[in-house]
Write an enzyme that holds these catalytic residues in place. Sequence first.
Site, PDB file in Angstrom:
ATOM      1  N   TYR A  71       0.823 -44.020  -0.293  1.00 32.16           N
ATOM      2  CA  TYR A  71       0.201 -44.369   0.930  1.00 32.16           C
ATOM      3  C   TYR A  71       1.107 -44.210   2.421  1.00 32.16           C
ATOM      4  CZ  TYR A  71      -1.858 -47.543   4.663  1.00 32.16           C
ATOM      5  OH  TYR A  71      -2.299 -47.921   5.928  1.00 32.16           O
ATOM      6  N   LYS A 113       0.216 -41.274   5.445  1.00 34.14           N
ATOM      7  CA  LYS A 113       0.066 -41.689   6.717  1.00 34.14           C
ATOM      8  C   LYS A 113       0.995 -40.734   7.697  1.00 34.14           C
ATOM      9  CE  LYS A 113      -3.185 -44.536   6.558  1.00 34.14           C
ATOM     10  NZ  LYS A 113      -4.486 -44.197   7.097  1.00 34.14           N
TER      11      LYS A 113
END
Length: 239
Positions: A136, A140
């Site tokens: 994750y 990002k």
Amino acid sequence: MKIFITGSTTGLGFLAGKKLIEDGHDVYLHARNQEKAVKLKQDLPQVKGIAVGDLSRQEDVKSIAKQVNAWGKFNAIIHNAGVYLVSPELTYSVNIEAPYLLTTLIKKPERLIYVSSGMHRGARLDINNLESNLDYSGSKLAVTLLMKKVAREFPNIATNAVDPGWVPTRMGGSSANDDLTAGYMSQVWLAESDDELAHKSGNYYYHRKLERYDNRADDEKLQDELVTKLEELTKVEFG
């Protein structure tokens, strides 16, 4: 204004869409499947349209782009959708491949907003194995790099990224201690505001204020390497 938001059946995307509708804009949203689209229409009957498709499937993403293009040009697009604590493959597909494809395939709007995360700072990003080794935080960082690349290549589009904070959504969980309203109001502000700052490009915001980001995002060579890899994986040329 005419605004499209991905990942908008729940959480920050839904709340941003609801607020923008309340503010009098023509808002178009996105649902993963028809069942969720029906529920979304019931919850927000004033929505102008709902694009349906699973962001983890490339053919569905291309279909979403066609649906959005059929509605004409937009003033703003918010790339909100994201997944957390799933497989690297799914993280790649939803969190970076989908926004890359939609950025490339949808007619360019006046404003582009990408939802990043403070977790991108210091993240590990293995571009050579992007599709199989992405968590994750790394996704990002990739989104922030993509934002910077788009801002560089399309200077006439106000292109920015947002850190919504750790807010109590389904993704954030009940332990989240940040302000939920502030979590979506930066996106709303960037989409609709006439403030001079909202018309700037290449910035990273937290609660409507400029925020520190990982300085790797400004590395043009890294931006280009990411986009080259996405072109290779998707067979869709950036533009």
